[in-house]
Motif scaffolding. Sequence first.
Motif, PDB file in Angstrom:
ATOM      1  N   CYS A 215       0.853  -1.192   0.000  1.00 11.90           N
ATOM      2  CA  CYS A 215       0.000   0.000   0.000  1.00 11.90           C
ATOM      3  C   CYS A 215       0.883   1.235   0.000  1.00 11.90           C
ATOM      4  CB  CYS A 215      -0.924   0.004   1.213  1.00 11.90           C
ATOM      5  SG  CYS A 215      -2.007   1.457   1.304  1.00 11.90           S
ATOM      6  N   SER A 216       0.766   2.042  -1.064  1.00 11.70           N
ATOM      7  CA  SER A 216       1.530   3.293  -1.134  1.00 11.70           C
ATOM      8  C   SER A 216       0.659   4.500  -0.804  1.00 11.70           C
ATOM      9  CB  SER A 216       2.130   3.463  -2.538  1.00 11.70           C
ATOM     10  OG  SER A 216       1.111   3.561  -3.516  1.00 11.70           O
ATOM     11  N   ALA A 217      -0.642   4.289  -0.643  1.00  5.82           N
ATOM     12  CA  ALA A 217      -1.550   5.383  -0.294  1.00  5.82           C
ATOM     13  C   ALA A 217      -1.391   5.727   1.184  1.00  5.82           C
ATOM     14  CB  ALA A 217      -2.990   4.984  -0.598  1.00  5.82           C
ATOM     15  N   GLU A 218      -1.365   7.008   1.465  1.00  2.00           N
ATOM     16  CA  GLU A 218      -1.224   7.458   2.852  1.00  2.00           C
ATOM     17  C   GLU A 218      -2.554   7.266   3.580  1.00  2.00           C
ATOM     18  OE1 GLU A 218       1.043   8.950   6.012  1.00  2.00           O
ATOM     19  OE2 GLU A 218       1.684   8.540   3.955  1.00  2.00           O
TER      20      GLU A 218
ATOM     21  N   THR B 175      -5.545   7.622   6.308  1.00  2.00           N
ATOM     22  CA  THR B 175      -6.089   8.658   7.189  1.00  2.00           C
ATOM     23  C   THR B 175      -7.218   8.037   8.000  1.00  2.00           C
ATOM     24  OG1 THR B 175      -7.788   9.402   5.621  1.00  2.00           O
ATOM     25  CG2 THR B 175      -5.601  10.418   5.430  1.00  2.00           C
TER      26      THR B 175
ATOM     27  N   GLU C 149      -3.077   5.691  -4.639  1.00  2.00           N
ATOM     28  CA  GLU C 149      -4.000   6.768  -5.002  1.00  2.00           C
ATOM     29  C   GLU C 149      -4.472   6.567  -6.436  1.00  2.00           C
ATOM     30  OE1 GLU C 149      -2.344  10.584  -4.332  1.00  2.00           O
ATOM     31  OE2 GLU C 149      -1.985  10.256  -2.190  1.00  2.00           O
TER      32      GLU C 149
END
Length: 260
Positions: A108-111, A113, A212
């Motif tokens: 997973c490269s998405a940050e 939240t 993303e």
Amino acid sequence: MYVDPKKMKAARDRRALTQEALASQARVNVRTIQRAESGHPIQAETLAEIAAVLGLPPSGLIVPGPVKEQEVLAAEADEGQTQVLKRVDSGEMIIATLERSLMVVLGCSAEPTAETMPALRTLIKTLERLFRDPCDVEKSPPLTFYSLLDRLDAVVALNTALADVERNGMALFMATSTAYVKVPYRGEEGYMITRTGQWPEYVTAARFMIAEYQSERIRVSKEVRWPLSEEDIPSSSGWPSTEVDGLKPAADDLDGDIPF
């Protein structure tokens, strides 16, 4: 990249795949398969996906000769140490890929939240329940369903999780490739083992990445930790024909159990 039409058709026939079925599993247009088998060039990343479905390295599908093998290496060098992953929005496609893959990794490269974490958690848990470990006696790959209802439920769960992730501005991307590894098998004591003298095999490896959602493809580093260590792929000129035909050496030639 020029494919050897005879090699590709023979490999497709061995897998009992029509051009349409191969195109579906490799996630390319059927016209791409038709062009490749007619001697027209295709992109290196497309060749890699097709080869993975057919259980061969990309070099195993090109026109014979060291010059053509160098073309494959040159194309990989031009891309650098990266891999192209395509967006996947179909639970059926994911299941079909896992049903023919020996190794799987998820990243997973998405940050994350607080708002996106619930969708991420659901997708990751849904995927990981379907992953199989080649070193696990009880859950060795590939993924297998013994009930059609269980398979359909898994497809629905994936489709729901994928849609939720995309509503949060992310997507799941996937690529398959061919790996050359020693495949563990169950030994007499019940453990999954390999042997020192065991011959490696070509297997399908599936890589998933949550990122993303900005385009239909992403390019990521090829550096990834697979469950099994990859062996050096021999040159086509130096490899015995028995291995090409999928034969293994006699049991007496194998020694030195390596348990997992």
